[in-house]
Scaffold this motif. Structure first.
Motif, short mmCIF file in Angstrom:
data_model
loop_
_atom_site.label_atom_id
_atom_site.label_comp_id
_atom_site.label_asym_id
_atom_site.label_seq_id
_atom_site.Cartn_x
_atom_site.Cartn_y
_atom_site.Cartn_z
N GLU A 195 0.90 -1.14 0.08
CA GLU A 195 0.03 -0.20 -0.07
C GLU A 195 0.76 1.51 -0.04
O GLU A 195 0.47 2.30 -0.57
CB GLU A 195 -0.99 0.04 1.38
CG GLU A 195 -2.39 -0.51 1.06
CD GLU A 195 -2.96 -0.51 -0.08
OE1 GLU A 195 -2.96 0.94 -0.83
OE2 GLU A 195 -3.43 -1.19 -1.04
N GLU A 231 0.91 4.10 -2.94
CA GLU A 231 0.50 5.61 -2.45
C GLU A 231 1.67 6.51 -3.12
O GLU A 231 1.39 7.34 -3.67
CB GLU A 231 0.37 5.69 -0.93
CG GLU A 231 -0.29 6.87 -0.58
CD GLU A 231 -0.13 7.03 0.59
OE1 GLU A 231 -0.27 6.34 1.79
OE2 GLU A 231 0.42 8.18 1.13
N ARG A 254 1.50 6.63 -6.80
CA ARG A 254 0.47 7.56 -7.10
C ARG A 254 0.96 9.05 -6.85
O ARG A 254 0.72 9.82 -7.78
CB ARG A 254 -0.83 7.27 -6.44
CG ARG A 254 -1.47 6.10 -6.89
CD ARG A 254 -2.96 5.87 -6.33
NE ARG A 254 -3.29 4.58 -6.32
CZ ARG A 254 -3.33 3.85 -5.27
NH1 ARG A 254 -3.12 4.41 -3.98
NH2 ARG A 254 -3.61 2.70 -5.09
N ARG A 255 1.50 9.42 -5.73
CA ARG A 255 1.95 10.68 -5.66
C ARG A 255 2.96 11.16 -6.52
O ARG A 255 2.79 12.22 -7.03
CB ARG A 255 2.30 10.90 -3.93
CG ARG A 255 2.58 12.29 -3.53
CD ARG A 255 2.40 12.27 -1.89
NE ARG A 255 3.05 10.94 -1.36
CZ ARG A 255 4.51 10.89 -1.07
NH1 ARG A 255 5.18 11.82 -1.25
NH2 ARG A 255 4.99 9.68 -0.48
#
Ligand code: 5AD
Ligand code: SF4
Length: 431
Positions: free
Chosen positions: A176, A180, A183-184
């Motif tokens: 995860e 994350e 994506r950032r």
């Protein structure tokens, strides 16, 4: 306003650590500068994989003494692998260093910096709220590429290698957290992700109650919108299998490129090196990859002058290289590292012989590189622009072209007309 400069001397993992270690300082309000002389704080990420790398680190640290002593508010932080190996000694030998943080302490680093700096830079910060997103420039120098550390450490015990000693056992970031961050970074404008780890493809994690191996992680990342290219460094040949080859072939963003560090072509030496594969197995892995990914471009690492290396062993390495046919190879003279197993054995290959073997190896590699580049003549590549007029193909070839230079992060089409040493030359294809 204070300024920060970071210098990375080692591998890409080290460069990524250097950028990560810069962040707590940037959050304190320091601004990035490309000039060490202008800086108020310098972070050095050191390497110790060979004696030469460590010597470079020590001479850099020494050379920064006048800079550090010119202003007592300045800060010099030494991190990374050599810092881990030499910790106490470094601090004593170079009292002008403010903080030594070993490679094993990266996770504790923000706390260590707080302790070491106290309120040192708060006074310099003019507008602290604005610094939440502060980031050091990408280690590639291109804003289009984001480095993403997915695991640290190494569970192997190759007899020549100091990494397990200075980086410790493998630690994997949770799936995860990786997704994350990916994506950032894509939201911030990255188009290419470079996954990093000492044996990046031994990655293990869990997602929605299911085990995730490296191949599945590639698939999860591949599904992220906006991701154009996915690469990883550095894989261990042992974990290159059918599952990985399939995932690489099936994920649209995964680049057809793999670093397969062979180290030697002699089974006897591979055994002494404790590499966990034979020459035959390594070459079969290369075939497997080529079957699934026609046109995949391989690179490798080779060590010469390992203890007890004979002429025959060395010849086996040369023939292995011809069979592996990498587009590039990094060749190193064996360097004994304390505390590794091989450092207990006599370093019995004389320096002149190491030098001679290295030169022969490099000649062979130059021929392979040239052949691989010239074979691309006439082909069209989608190139990710790093700076105007310069970029990389999905296979990892460097390319330079005439015609519209393009902007960093842009994907442009280039038709190859020739090559110069290690770079493809071409024309921008405007169609
Ligand atoms: N001596 C020479 N080269 C080494 N490498 C690792 N340890 C040593 C050593 N003691 C090389 C290996 C590895 C690369 C990162 O550095 O080829 O793949
Ligand atoms: Fe050098 Fe190895 Fe550390 Fe990378 S992990 S900086 S190659 S010692």
């Amino acid at each position: 306003m204070g300024k920060l400069h970071a210098i990375a001397l080692g591998c890409q993992m080290s460069a990524a650590d250097g950028a990560e270690l810069a962040e707590p300082l940037l959050r304190r309000g320091l601004r990035w500068t490309d000039s060490p002389q202008e800086a108020d704080a310098i972070v050095i990420a050191t390497c110790t994989v060979r004696q030469h790398a460590e010597d470079r680190a020590l001479s850099l640290i020494g050379s920064l003494k006048p800079w550090r002593e010119a202003d007592e508010r300045r800060v010099l932080i030494v991190s990374g692998c050599a810092a881990e190996r030499l910790k106490g000694w470094l601090q004593e030998r170079f009292p002008h260093v403010d903080l030594v943080v070993g490679a094993k302490s990266v996770e504790d680093y923000p706390k260590l910096v707080e302790q070491a700096l106290g309120r040192r830079f708060d006074a310099l910060a003019e507008n602290l709220e604005a610094f939440g997103a502060a980031r050091a420039p990408s280690p590639t120098g291109s804003p289009a590429t984001a480095f993403l550390t997915i695991m640290r450490g190494c569970n192997y015990s190759c007899s020549y290698c100091i990494v397990p000693a200075v980086r410790g056992r493998e630690l994997y970031r949770p799936v995860e957290a990786i997704l994350e961050e990916a994506r950032r970074r894509l939201d911030e404008g990255a188009r290419e992700l470079m996954l990093l780890g000492q044996t990046v493809n031994s990655y293990r994690g869990e997602h929605k109650g299911r085990p995730v191996r490296f191949a599945e992680l590639l698939r999860l990342l591949d599904a992220l919108p906006g991701l154009k290219r996915l690469r990883f460094m550095s894989p261990h040949p042992f974990f290159v299998d059918e599952r990985l080859a399939r995932a690489m072939a099936e994920c649209r963003s995964v680049c057809p490129q793999l670093h397969l560090p062979a180290q030697s072509g002699s089974d006897r030496l591979l055994k002494l090196m404790r590499r966990n594969y034979t020459r035959g197995e390594l070459l079969r892995k290369a075939q497997l990859l080529r079957r699934h990914l026609p046109g995949v471009v391989l690179s490798t690492d080779v060590i010469v002058g390992f203890p007890t290396e004979t002429d025959e062993d060395f010849e086996m390495t040369l023939t292995m290289l011809e069979e592996l046919a990498p587009a590039s190879a990094y060749c190193f003279k064996y360097s004994p590292r304390q505390p590794t197993e091989a450092a207990l054995w006599p370093d019995d290959c004389p320096p002149s012989l190491k030098e001679e073997r290295l030169a022969r190896l490099n000649e062979a590699v130059d021929r392979l590189t040239e052949a691989s580049l010239l074979a691309q003549r006439g082909r069209r590549f989608e190139v990710l622009v790093e700076q105007g007029g310069f970029g990389r193909t999905p296979e990892g070839y460097k390319a330079r072209w005439n015609g519209a230079a393009g902007l960093p992060g842009e994907l442009v089409s280039v038709r190859v007309t020739g090559a110069s040493r290690r770079t493809l030359l071409g024309e921008r294809d405007e169609r």
